[in-house]
Design an enzyme around this catalytic site. Structure first.
Site, PDB file in Angstrom:
ATOM      1  N   GLN A 134       0.773  -1.177  -0.037  1.00  0.00           N
ATOM      2  CA  GLN A 134      -0.031   0.166   0.069  1.00  0.00           C
ATOM      3  C   GLN A 134       0.618   1.190   0.037  1.00  0.00           C
ATOM      4  OE1 GLN A 134      -2.087   1.576   3.457  1.00  0.00           O
ATOM      5  NE2 GLN A 134      -3.990   0.991   2.441  1.00  0.00           N
ATOM      6  N   TYR A 145      -6.300  10.482   4.462  1.00  0.00           N
ATOM      7  CA  TYR A 145      -5.062  10.800   3.822  1.00  0.00           C
ATOM      8  C   TYR A 145      -5.017  11.454   2.513  1.00  0.00           C
ATOM      9  CZ  TYR A 145      -3.037   8.096   7.533  1.00  0.00           C
ATOM     10  OH  TYR A 145      -3.025   7.628   8.964  1.00  0.00           O
ATOM     11  N   ARG A 198      -7.116  -5.931  12.482  1.00  0.00           N
ATOM     12  CA  ARG A 198      -6.634  -6.455  13.890  1.00  0.00           C
ATOM     13  C   ARG A 198      -6.675  -7.647  14.207  1.00  0.00           C
ATOM     14  NH1 ARG A 198     -11.034  -2.062  16.023  1.00  0.00           N
ATOM     15  NH2 ARG A 198     -11.981  -2.631  14.116  1.00  0.00           N
ATOM     16  N   CYS A 226      -9.594 -11.825  18.601  1.00  0.00           N
ATOM     17  CA  CYS A 226      -9.424 -10.242  18.453  1.00  0.00           C
ATOM     18  C   CYS A 226     -10.853  -9.806  19.237  1.00  0.00           C
ATOM     19  CB  CYS A 226      -9.319  -9.437  17.116  1.00  0.00           C
ATOM     20  SG  CYS A 226      -9.340  -7.641  17.210  1.00  0.00           S
ATOM     21  N   CYS A 257      -9.970  -4.109  20.951  1.00  0.00           N
ATOM     22  CA  CYS A 257      -9.754  -3.168  21.959  1.00  0.00           C
ATOM     23  C   CYS A 257      -8.972  -1.739  21.439  1.00  0.00           C
ATOM     24  CB  CYS A 257      -9.027  -3.851  23.342  1.00  0.00           C
ATOM     25  SG  CYS A 257      -7.539  -4.492  22.810  1.00  0.00           S
TER      26      CYS A 257
END
Ligand SMILES: Cc1cc2nc3c(=O)[nH]c(=O)nc-3n(C[C@H](O)[C@H](O)[C@H](O)COP(=O)(O)O)c2cc1C
Length: 367
Positions: free
Chosen positions: A100, A170, A317, A338, A341
């Site tokens: 990316q 962005y 995540r 996951c 958090c």
């Protein structure tokens, strides 16, 4: 019901299953952007864990476009050698990897880039609260060229695809958003002009990598910030990119200024999962390329249902906690460990990525 473990294609690239590791800043590069052994090993581990396509954390295309410290750089030709070690490690482990690429625009800090952050319009950035300067037309052209040159380096370094970062506030997203783009020249003032920068980046990138190399984008479907990009305009941009030959769209949303509605939301139960699915399905209807949906996927069965409507799903995540999650789901497990958090850093952000819950567990075990 669609199968997770069936192949799909992005241009000529055959991806063995529908699970994508969404781009995730790792904080594992040297100060000059060179990838460390730890980064190469972490991406190799993900490949061994069975994910279909790994997208690296966002890599900066120019030093002025850095988003965070310890971010990987793809800004100079000298990076091609070090970056090749990433693609080699992933390929050796049987995986596929895209890089990316990003310019953070006004969403960064002067201390990280050694100068004033620049964006489409002069203002205080809504998330980072820094004074942003307005890009000149010549500077915009230079940045478009820098995206193209960075994409050529990604290809030269043996990556399987390149992803443009058009999400999360962005630079590409700053041009799309009426909140951060108040220009009155060819790059602003109406939806078509606000989309011009994204289209120009795609066209320059395509020129640089050729017609058969997969170029895809992570795109905000909506910003969830007052005055920001709305879904209707997000749909038109997705359609415009598809008409101009984008090879895939990963649908995301939110910016750091969106609070609870940011890109990385809390997920407590099955009904919270896939929080951009409705937007991704709306985009799927107006484009002719594959659509990947990111945001909150935690259960194999929810992913399987989503695959009736989109081509693939991306997760960030859950792969920090369980790099082998794809293999676990293949073996029949149902839930990712996951808990969203958002404590995805070892010790603050200085030490790079690491699951806070796993670290707590280890500390307990060590007494
Ligand atoms: C630590 C961390 C780093 C991230 N870095 C990036 C990044 O470099 N590029 C990007 O597009 N998104 C980044 N994201 C957003 C994720 O890719 C993803 O869109 C978001 O977390 C929702 O997916 P999830 O629920 O599977 O985590 C990051 C998220 C986290 C938690």
């Amino acid at each position: 019901m669609a199968e997770i473990f069936t192949p799909w294609k992005m241009k000529d690239l055959t991806i063995p299953n529908r699970l994508v590791r969404s781009a995730t800043w790792e904080g594992l590069a040297e100060a000059d952007g060179t990838p460390t052994h730890d980064l190469i090993n972490a991406l190799g581990d993900l490949a061994e864990g069975g994910v279909g396509l790994i997208i690296t954390g966002y890599a900066f295309i120019l030093p002025e476009g850095r988003g965070l410290p310890k971010q990987t750089g793809v800004h100079i030709d000298a990076m091609v050698g070090p970056l090749t070690r990433i693609s080699d490690a992933v390929h050796k482990a049987g995986g596929l990897v895209a890089m990316q690429i990003v310019h953070a625009g006004g969403q960064t800090k002067a201390e990280w880039i050694g100068g004033q952050p620049m964006g489409p319009s002069a203002m205080v950035n809504p998330a980072f609260k820094e004074e942003v300067g307005e890009l000149s037309l010549m500077h915009i052209e230079d940045i478009i060229d820098a995206f193209a040159m960075a994409a050529a380096r990604v290809k030269a370094a043996g990556f399987d695809a390149v992803q443009l970062h058009g999400a999360h506030g962005y630079l590409i997203n700053q041009f799309l958003s009426p909140l951060t783009n108040r220009r009155e020249d060819d790059y602003g003032g109406n939806p078509a002009n606000r989309a011009r920068f994204a289209y120009d980046v795609l066209s320059a990138t395509r020129q640089a990598v050729g017609p058969r190399y997969p170029v895809f984008i992570k795109l905000n479907s909506a910003d969830y910030v007052e005055g920001g990009l709305a879904l209707e305009e997000g749909l038109a941009v997705a359609q415009g990119l598809s008409q101009r030959g984008i090879d895939g769209i990963e649908v995301s949303g939110g910016t750091p200024a969106a609070g609870k509605l940011s890109a990385s939301r809390v997920v407590k139960e099955a009904s919270d999962e896939g929080y951009f699915l409705t937007n991704a399905v709306a985009i799927k209807k107006v484009v002719s390329c594959p659509v990947i949906c990111v945001g909150g996927w935690r259960s194999r069965s929810e992913v399987e249902k989503a695959l009736d409507q989109v081509d693939a799903v991306a997760l960030s995540r859950p792969f920090i906690r369980q790099p082998d999650l794809a293999n676990r789901w293949k073996a029949g497990e149902e839930k990712a460990a996951c808990i969203s958090c958002n404590q995805c850093f070892k010790v603050g952000m200085k030490q790079g990525l690491g699951c806070g819950q796993e670290l707590k567990k280890q500390e307990k075990e060590q007494g």
